[in-house]
Design a protein around this motif. Structure first.
Motif, short mmCIF file in Angstrom:
data_model
loop_
_atom_site.label_atom_id
_atom_site.label_comp_id
_atom_site.label_asym_id
_atom_site.label_seq_id
_atom_site.Cartn_x
_atom_site.Cartn_y
_atom_site.Cartn_z
N LEU A 311 -36.55 -22.49 -44.53
CA LEU A 311 -37.20 -23.54 -43.73
C LEU A 311 -38.74 -23.16 -44.08
CD1 LEU A 311 -35.54 -22.82 -40.17
CD2 LEU A 311 -35.23 -24.92 -41.49
N PRO A 312 -39.04 -23.38 -45.26
CA PRO A 312 -40.56 -22.94 -45.71
C PRO A 312 -41.83 -23.64 -45.11
CG PRO A 312 -39.44 -24.11 -47.43
CD PRO A 312 -38.48 -23.83 -46.27
N ASP A 313 -41.65 -24.91 -44.92
CA ASP A 313 -42.49 -25.84 -44.37
C ASP A 313 -42.45 -26.10 -42.97
OD1 ASP A 313 -43.18 -25.97 -47.10
OD2 ASP A 313 -42.13 -27.58 -47.39
N LYS A 314 -41.26 -25.34 -42.07
CA LYS A 314 -41.36 -25.78 -40.69
C LYS A 314 -42.59 -24.91 -39.83
CE LYS A 314 -38.47 -28.85 -41.34
NZ LYS A 314 -36.87 -28.76 -40.74
N PRO A 315 -43.10 -25.51 -38.82
CA PRO A 315 -43.87 -24.74 -38.05
C PRO A 315 -43.14 -23.51 -37.42
CG PRO A 315 -43.98 -26.83 -37.45
CD PRO A 315 -42.71 -26.80 -38.46
N VAL A 316 -44.16 -22.38 -37.28
CA VAL A 316 -43.77 -21.36 -36.67
C VAL A 316 -44.66 -20.67 -35.79
CG1 VAL A 316 -42.79 -18.86 -37.25
CG2 VAL A 316 -42.52 -20.37 -38.93
N TRP A 317 -43.96 -20.51 -34.67
CA TRP A 317 -44.67 -20.02 -33.41
C TRP A 317 -44.65 -18.61 -33.22
CZ3 TRP A 317 -47.85 -23.76 -31.31
CH2 TRP A 317 -47.61 -24.95 -31.60
N LYS A 318 -45.82 -17.68 -33.49
CA LYS A 318 -45.79 -16.41 -33.19
C LYS A 318 -46.78 -15.58 -32.25
CE LYS A 318 -44.96 -15.88 -38.52
NZ LYS A 318 -45.45 -15.44 -39.57
N GLU A 319 -47.41 -16.61 -31.44
CA GLU A 319 -48.37 -15.84 -30.59
C GLU A 319 -47.95 -15.67 -29.01
OE1 GLU A 319 -51.17 -14.79 -31.53
OE2 GLU A 319 -51.24 -15.68 -33.62
N PHE A 320 -46.57 -15.19 -29.18
CA PHE A 320 -45.85 -14.92 -27.99
C PHE A 320 -46.68 -13.76 -27.07
CE2 PHE A 320 -43.02 -11.73 -25.87
CZ PHE A 320 -42.81 -12.44 -24.49
N LYS A 321 -47.10 -12.73 -27.74
CA LYS A 321 -47.77 -11.43 -26.89
C LYS A 321 -48.82 -12.26 -26.31
CE LYS A 321 -49.26 -6.80 -27.52
NZ LYS A 321 -50.57 -6.93 -26.71
#
Length: 370
Positions: A311-321
């Motif tokens: 999934l190299p081009d799919k959005p990744v949400w990382k700002e959970f904290k």
């Protein structure tokens, strides 16, 4: 000449007043009296910001008590106009909100989220956001996030949808989601990957009564959500007085990652605390060997590399904290959230619920944008 200008302004003959000022301005452009009538003309035209600026500039250079009194009267009229306009706008807003809340189903609970605003745009957006939310611009600027989503408010979906629409109109990024939509999201906790081709097949377990396998393709995945969940343990410590005391500390973090499948209306949830690394496909080699090496962190990195590769081009949400730091203030809301994170804890924590909320909000936001 000044009396003729004043009479023209009072009678709303603004064209004549402008002509007279143009004629007199050539002779006494620096005269405070000329400046005063220029401000009066701007006020009569409705250019209140320009009029206010001119009045305030004149206060600094004018020494005539009579003219100062007239200038202050002009500023008073402009301030009264601003107050009346603000009260009218607030009344219209309240009316619009009441209409929105009167729509069928508009009373159900919803969540309103603010998205990050670039720092360079914050000042201008804060003025607009302050008008929408009926707060001062300084407070509005503090409330607009710069890096991650901010869980801003909960309430009736009709009201929050209204605020969302107003923010969208002002190009302030935001979205609102009904709690029913959050609760309706189906989550499959994944215990291992059975195979990677021709389709990806995973084993999930929702409860002892509900478990099975599920197959999908990488094209089905629209985005991923990643986070770290604190693992709390009770520790024994000795304080400065030599007394033993017990306290709860964060000893480690659980890795978690969700794959979103909007067409199937499903979230696949991977967590290193429940994933069976000795089952299913090998994470070390391409063969079917069941031998596993390395620490749990290394095993998780090997597992996560599977979706990172596919999934190299799919959005990744990382700002959970950063999101969780705002969500944890909403205790009553979190009581309604099932975290769908089935690893054993000594006691429940709202961090688990906050992660599920974060992921479900991303899921619903993604569907809204389709």
């Amino acid at each position: 000449m000044y009396k003729a200008i004043a009479d023209a302004i009072d009678s709303q003959d603004l064209a004549t007043a402008e002509q007279l000022l143009a004629a007199i301005g050539a002779e006494s452009v620096e005269s405070p009296m000329t400046g005063y009538y220029q401000a009066r003309l701007a006020e009569a035209k409705g250019d209140l910001n320009e009029a206010e600026q001119k009045f305030r500039q004149l206060l600094v250079i004018t020494h005539s008590p009579q003219l100062v009194s007239k200038i202050r009267a002009g500023l008073g009229r402009i301030q009264a106009h601003h107050r009346a306009a603000a009260e009218k706008s607030l009344a219209e807003q309240r009316s619009a909100i009441e209409e929105a809340k009167a729509e069928p189903g508009a009373q159900s609970l919803a969540i309103f989220v603010l998205e990050p605003v670039p720092p360079a745009e914050k000042q201008a957006k804060a003025v607009q956001f302050g008008k929408i939310m009926a707060i001062d611009a300084y407070t509005a600027r503090l409330q607009l996030p710069s890096r991650a989503w901010r869980l801003y408010r909960t309430g009736a979906i009709g009201e929050l949808s209204y605020y969302d629409q107003q923010c969208q109109g002002a190009q302030i990024p935001s979205f609102s989601v009904g709690l029913d939509d959050i609760l309706a999201v189906k989550v499959f906790p994944i215990f291992h990957i059975e195979s990677l081709s021709p389709e990806v097949t995973v084993t999930y377990r929702i409860s002892r009564e509900e478990e099975g396998t599920f197959s999908f393709t990488w094209q089905d995945v629209s985005q991923t959500v990643e986070g770290l969940l604190p693992i709390f343990e009770e520790c024994v410590d000795v304080n400065v007085r030599g007394k033993i005391q017990r306290k709860t500390e964060i000893l480690d973090y659980a890795h978690i990652c969700d794959l979103h499948l909007p067409q199937q209306q499903i979230i696949l949830r991977f967590c290193d605390q429940i994933y069976e690394f000795t089952q299913g496909v090998s994470l070390d080699t391409a063969n079917s060997s069941r031998e596993r090496q390395g620490t749990s962190h290394q095993q998780w990195q090997q597992l996560s590399r599977i979706w990172q590769t596919n999934l190299p081009d799919k959005p990744v949400w990382k700002e959970f904290k950063a999101f969780a730091e705002t969500a944890l203030d909403f205790q009553e809301l979190l009581k309604l959230i099932d975290p769908h994170i089935p690893f054993l804890r000594r006691e429940e924590t709202n961090w688990d619920k906050a992660f599920h909320l974060y992921s479900a909000l991303a899921f619903c936001r993604d569907r809204r944008l389709e």
